[in-house]
Design an enzyme around this catalytic site. Structure first.
Site, PDB file in Angstrom:
ATOM      1  N   HIS A   1     -14.071  68.491 -28.509  1.00 56.40           N
ATOM      2  CA  HIS A   1     -12.894  69.282 -28.196  1.00 56.40           C
ATOM      3  C   HIS A   1     -13.242  70.757 -27.992  1.00 56.40           C
ATOM      4  O   HIS A   1     -12.655  71.428 -27.159  1.00 56.40           O
ATOM      5  CB  HIS A   1     -11.786  69.134 -29.225  1.00 56.40           C
ATOM      6  CG  HIS A   1     -10.480  69.640 -28.685  1.00 56.40           C
ATOM      7  ND1 HIS A   1      -9.793  68.997 -27.683  1.00 56.40           N
ATOM      8  CD2 HIS A   1      -9.784  70.774 -28.935  1.00 56.40           C
ATOM      9  CE1 HIS A   1      -8.724  69.688 -27.361  1.00 56.40           C
ATOM     10  NE2 HIS A   1      -8.684  70.773 -28.090  1.00 56.40           N
TER      11      HIS A   1
ATOM     12  N   TYR B   1     -12.809  74.239 -24.804  1.00 56.54           N
ATOM     13  CA  TYR B   1     -12.604  75.686 -24.910  1.00 56.54           C
ATOM     14  C   TYR B   1     -13.797  76.456 -24.348  1.00 56.54           C
ATOM     15  O   TYR B   1     -13.650  77.575 -23.879  1.00 56.54           O
ATOM     16  CB  TYR B   1     -12.298  76.087 -26.356  1.00 56.54           C
ATOM     17  CG  TYR B   1     -10.976  75.509 -26.809  1.00 56.54           C
ATOM     18  CD1 TYR B   1      -9.804  75.828 -26.127  1.00 56.54           C
ATOM     19  CD2 TYR B   1     -10.900  74.623 -27.856  1.00 56.54           C
ATOM     20  CE1 TYR B   1      -8.600  75.274 -26.484  1.00 56.54           C
ATOM     21  CE2 TYR B   1      -9.687  74.055 -28.233  1.00 56.54           C
ATOM     22  CZ  TYR B   1      -8.543  74.385 -27.537  1.00 56.54           C
ATOM     23  OH  TYR B   1      -7.350  73.827 -27.881  1.00 56.54           O
TER      24      TYR B   1
ATOM     25  N   HIS C   1      -4.145  65.011 -17.793  1.00 54.88           N
ATOM     26  CA  HIS C   1      -4.154  66.250 -18.582  1.00 54.88           C
ATOM     27  C   HIS C   1      -5.398  67.088 -18.290  1.00 54.88           C
ATOM     28  O   HIS C   1      -5.301  68.271 -17.987  1.00 54.88           O
ATOM     29  CB  HIS C   1      -4.077  65.913 -20.066  1.00 54.88           C
ATOM     30  CG  HIS C   1      -4.327  67.084 -20.966  1.00 54.88           C
ATOM     31  ND1 HIS C   1      -3.474  68.171 -21.006  1.00 54.88           N
ATOM     32  CD2 HIS C   1      -5.330  67.367 -21.828  1.00 54.88           C
ATOM     33  CE1 HIS C   1      -3.950  69.060 -21.874  1.00 54.88           C
ATOM     34  NE2 HIS C   1      -5.075  68.599 -22.372  1.00 54.88           N
ATOM     35  N   PHE C   2      -6.585  66.468 -18.365  1.00 55.90           N
ATOM     36  CA  PHE C   2      -7.746  67.362 -18.196  1.00 55.90           C
ATOM     37  C   PHE C   2      -8.084  67.620 -16.726  1.00 55.90           C
ATOM     38  O   PHE C   2      -8.913  68.477 -16.442  1.00 55.90           O
ATOM     39  CB  PHE C   2      -8.953  66.942 -19.048  1.00 55.90           C
ATOM     40  CG  PHE C   2      -9.583  65.634 -18.728  1.00 55.90           C
ATOM     41  CD1 PHE C   2     -10.372  65.489 -17.608  1.00 55.90           C
ATOM     42  CD2 PHE C   2      -9.420  64.550 -19.569  1.00 55.90           C
ATOM     43  CE1 PHE C   2     -10.959  64.283 -17.319  1.00 55.90           C
ATOM     44  CE2 PHE C   2     -10.016  63.338 -19.285  1.00 55.90           C
ATOM     45  CZ  PHE C   2     -10.790  63.200 -18.160  1.00 55.90           C
ATOM     46  N   HIS C   3      -7.404  66.924 -15.808  1.00 60.04           N
ATOM     47  CA  HIS C   3      -7.526  67.374 -14.415  1.00 60.04           C
ATOM     48  C   HIS C   3      -6.607  68.569 -14.145  1.00 60.04           C
ATOM     49  O   HIS C   3      -6.794  69.275 -13.163  1.00 60.04           O
ATOM     50  CB  HIS C   3      -7.282  66.232 -13.434  1.00 60.04           C
ATOM     51  CG  HIS C   3      -8.515  65.389 -13.252  1.00 60.04           C
ATOM     52  ND1 HIS C   3      -8.937  64.481 -14.189  1.00 60.04           N
ATOM     53  CD2 HIS C   3      -9.451  65.363 -12.261  1.00 60.04           C
ATOM     54  CE1 HIS C   3     -10.076  63.914 -13.778  1.00 60.04           C
ATOM     55  NE2 HIS C   3     -10.404  64.436 -12.617  1.00 60.04           N
TER      56      HIS C   3
ATOM     57  N   ARG D   1      -6.834  54.596 -18.545  1.00 54.51           N
ATOM     58  CA  ARG D   1      -7.822  55.437 -17.877  1.00 54.51           C
ATOM     59  C   ARG D   1      -9.105  54.629 -17.727  1.00 54.51           C
ATOM     60  O   ARG D   1      -9.250  53.566 -18.314  1.00 54.51           O
ATOM     61  CB  ARG D   1      -8.072  56.704 -18.697  1.00 54.51           C
ATOM     62  CG  ARG D   1      -8.775  56.432 -19.996  1.00 54.51           C
ATOM     63  CD  ARG D   1      -8.895  57.650 -20.890  1.00 54.51           C
ATOM     64  NE  ARG D   1      -9.923  58.572 -20.429  1.00 54.51           N
ATOM     65  CZ  ARG D   1     -10.461  59.519 -21.210  1.00 54.51           C
ATOM     66  NH1 ARG D   1     -10.063  59.660 -22.463  1.00 54.51           N
ATOM     67  NH2 ARG D   1     -11.366  60.347 -20.745  1.00 54.51           N
ATOM     68  N   ARG D   2     -10.050  55.164 -16.962  1.00 54.72           N
ATOM     69  CA  ARG D   2     -11.400  54.614 -16.892  1.00 54.72           C
ATOM     70  C   ARG D   2     -11.424  53.116 -16.627  1.00 54.72           C
ATOM     71  O   ARG D   2     -12.106  52.367 -17.318  1.00 54.72           O
ATOM     72  CB  ARG D   2     -12.136  54.877 -18.214  1.00 54.72           C
ATOM     73  CG  ARG D   2     -12.308  56.331 -18.526  1.00 54.72           C
ATOM     74  CD  ARG D   2     -12.976  56.511 -19.847  1.00 54.72           C
ATOM     75  NE  ARG D   2     -13.709  57.775 -19.886  1.00 54.72           N
ATOM     76  CZ  ARG D   2     -14.446  58.179 -20.900  1.00 54.72           C
ATOM     77  NH1 ARG D   2     -14.556  57.432 -21.960  1.00 54.72           N
ATOM     78  NH2 ARG D   2     -15.075  59.327 -20.861  1.00 54.72           N
TER      79      ARG D   2
END
Lengths: 158, 564
Positions: free
Chosen positions: B236, B240, B387-389, B452-453
């Site tokens: 995680h 950042y 979300h992370f795209h 996902r995946r």
């Protein structure tokens, strides 16, 4: 600190505390916690030689109460079909024989990670009849997307 | 006119008329070139896998969906980001710490570059020959070629040398400027690298002490839960590490571009310090649905996860305040008149603003994911990928594109031409639209249950799964937009590297000036031992008992398995 910044930060902190309070109350007083069992198994490749995973299956343990002992492997589940009457509460105990797998039932809160050597426990009540799909949602190899099963919740006649 | 400042010859001459030293140019361009090479391969893999999953294409038997997925994740999430960040940091350090990197930093920088490059080449080659189809999270007991883990170790340890290069430049400056607080850019680069060093301890221990001995066969079994927990100790904080360099650009460079000032010298520093504290003791929110960790510790880490709301809101306030003050200084009237005064036709500004806009829903999605119980409805669905795209692939990457468009000309001594600037804006629009299709739809179909995946599948034509398929088409359309966006970005990169007209004027490296009203930051903010100590303490509190429990309740462990 400028006045507007103070207002903004108070708003931020207040929403933070509100969010956390909601999560905390649900966890502490309503028993809504994700799976967290510390139970383990024998070596994963020998998991079928010892209870409970020597006999995976669906067991009735009370009126409308069932225990499902589930073994996952590349690329399937045993049992692959779970049939229960409407309104049943099901206690899942699941593990993996090989790599990490998942069990996910769209439309419910069943969203479990299956780690070899560990037993994942979760309880869910099925109030709506229908044929539920469950599938593996953690990449486990070349046939990952073929790994699935069904929970058939039969409408109660009463 | 502020709008035309980017191609105005006069405006292009910074007051300090800064030019890079040739040695620094080579080092920075090596990192940026490597990053853009990774972008090319990673983006091809991304397009192909999306088209496969939508059922538009069938891959030739030599190429697997999960192989493409591994390449996409490794090359974009791990390689493009790390190389770009390191290159950008070196440039800002050279610019703000006396005009050049010190010789020791250059040596450390090159050691880091070669270690990382060799590691990446090894790992990529193994992915391409299908010896490491384990995705970029490489969870045991799925076993890749041991050399894949060696490659990963080289990437991580190489990045430590990059961090040492950053520290070396910074420490030299501190010695020469006793009692002064450091320039904001350098402070932020140091804070980011401290976060990185602490976080990568987790994955380094996992790779060096668990995965490498086990995959070479020196030990038989691996503690799977322990390896996952070590991975997420790092995993995680990694996000950042991607995000903070984008924040550096927003805080330090953009004020110059909008013609404003950095209005506080302390608040941005505090923001970065809070990230050092609250990035690491939070990994369990990725492991909420698994056994072996008790609910108490999961909940504690959820609380610590949510603390990032504070530095995030601080940042939103600061950046918008800078924009508004800049607009008002240019004579804007009314409540929102300042918005019109911003340099919308400047790609250096437009790309990161697109990034910031996307960050608003992205942050809200992140709060949903970290919300303990709510996570059960979306964990490992396409919601996560969506979300992370939005966070990484939009907010961070668009900011990086906004940096590249001026950083490369400033390194190559070429002009950022009117056409390239315009193309940069087109690129950002394409990216934004593509991401609305791709990420937005991933969120929706994730809520409907799509995992996902996963390769193309209809799950025995179950009605739930069939309802996902039309959304897959929308995602594929988004991927086509993004692929074109990537190609345009690569064209911009190559053009500014080799084709754009040479100029004898130094090309502006924008660094914002402090507002006259900004106070000298308190000493404590730069006493790193305090913050490192607090960061370690928080991690010890959040992790010690769960780690002990993972050993106490350890199953016999797992043998290596290859399942692809």
């Amino acid at each position: 600190m400028p006045r507007y910044e103070k207002i903004w930060m108070i708003f931020g902190f207040a929403s933070l505390i509100l969010f956390l309070a909601i999560l905390g109350i649900m966890a502490a007083f309503m028993g809504l916690n994700p799976p967290d069992s510390l139970r383990t198994t024998v070596a994963p490749e020998k998991v079928e030689t010892a209870p409970p995973f020597d006999q995976p299956g669906v067991y009735q343990i009370g009126p409308k109460e069932y225990r499902v002992v589930m073994l996952s492997y590349v690329f399937g589940y045993n049992p692959g079909t779970i049939t229960i009457p409407q309104g049943s509460t099901v206690h899942f105990e699941a593990t993996s024989r090989d790599v990490i797998h998942g069990v996910y039932v769209p439309g419910t809160n069943i969203n479990l990670m299956l780690i070899p050597g560990h037993i994942t426990e979760f309880t869910q009540t099925f109030n709506k009849p229908g044929e539920y799909l469950y599938l593996c949602h953690e990449y486990c190899g070349v046939g990952h997307h073929l790994m699935q099963g069904r929970i058939i919740v039969e409408p109660s006649t009463t | 006119m502020a709008e035309t400042a980017v191609y105005d010859r006069k405006a292009n001459i910074d007051s300090s008329s800064f030019r890079f030293q040739p040695e620094d140019k080579r080092l920075i361009l090596a990192h940026l070139s490597f990053a853009f090479g990774a972008l090319l391969i990673g983006t091809i893999a991304g397009l192909l896998q999306t088209l496969q999953r939508a059922g538009w294409i069938t891959l030739p038997p030599q190429i697997g969906y999960y192989q493409l997925l591994t390449a996409h994740g490794v090359l974009l999430a791990l390689v493009f980001t790390t190389f770009f960040i390191v290159g950008y940091f070196y440039s800002g350090l050279a610019r703000t710490l006396g005009g050049e990197l010190n010789p020791r930093a250059r040596v450390l920088g090159w050691i880091g570059f070669y270690m990382m490059s060799v590691g990446v080449i090894i790992a990529t080659a193994l992915i391409l020959v299908n010896e490491a189809t384990v995705l970029y999270t490489f969870y045991a007991p799925m076993e890749a070629s041991p050399w894949f883990y060696v490659g990963a170790a080289l990437l991580v340890v190489g990045s430590w040398f990059s961090a040492f290069a950053v520290f070396s430049s910074y420490l030299r400056w501190r010695r020469e400027h006793k009692g002064e607080s450091s320039p904001l850019f350098a402070f932020m680069a140091v804070a980011t690298m401290i976060l990185w060093l602490h976080a990568t301890l987790g994955v380094a221990v996992e790779v060096v002490f668990q995965l490498i001995p086990w995959s070479f066969g020196w030990v038989d079994r691996i503690n799977v839960s322990l390896s996952r927990t070590l991975f997420w100790y790092f995993g995680h904080a990694l996000v950042y590490f991607w995000l903070l360099p984008a924040y550096v650009y927003w805080y330090v460079n953009i004020p110059k571009i909008v013609g404003g000032k950095i209005f506080s010298n302390s608040l941005p520093r505090l923001t970065f310090l809070l990230f050092i504290l609250f990035s690491i003791p939070v990994g369990f929110h990725h492991q909420l649905n698994e056994p072996g960790i008790t609910s108490f510790w999961k909940f504690l880490q959820v609380i610590l996860t949510m603390m990032v709301v504070v530095p995030s809101l601080l940042t939103a306030f600061s950046i918008l305040a800078t924009f508004e003050l800049a607009g008002r200084a240019k004579g804007a009237k009314g409540l929102f008149g300042w918005i019109k005064k911003l340099p919308w036709k400047d790609a250096r500004f437009f790309s990161p603003v697109m990034a910031m806009l996307i960050f608003v829903p992205a942050g809200a999605g992140g709060i949903i994911l970290a919300s303990y119980q709510l996570n059960q409805t979306v964990h490992n669905t396409w919601f996560v990928t969506g979300h992370f795209h939005m966070t990484l692939a939009s907010t961070v990457v668009l900011t990086f594109f906004g940096i590249a468009i001026w950083l490369i000309p400033s390194l190559t001594g070429r002009k950022l031409t009117r056409n390239m600037n315009r193309l940069g804006i087109v690129q950002a629009i394409l990216w934004g639209v593509g991401m609305i299709f791709l990420s937005g739809t991933m969120h929706i179909v994730g809520l409907m249950g799509a995992p996902r995946r996963s390769a193309y599948a209809t799950y025995g034509n179950h009605e739930v799964a069939m309802a996902w398929l039309p959304y897959y088409d929308i995602i594929a359309i988004g991927a086509v937009f993004l692929f074109v966006g990537s190609l345009i970005e690569l064209y911009i990169f190559l053009h500014l590297m080799f084709v754009a007209p040479k100029t004898n004027e130094p090309v502006q490296y924008p660094i914002g000036d402090m507002a006259e009203t900004a106070k000298e930051p308190p000493r404590i903010l730069e006493r790193w031992s305090v913050w490192i100590g607090l960061s370690l303490t928080l991690s010890i509190i959040a992790y010690t008992i769960p780690f002990i429990s993972l050993f106490e309740h350890a199953p016999p462990g797992s043998l290596p398995i290859r399942t692809w």
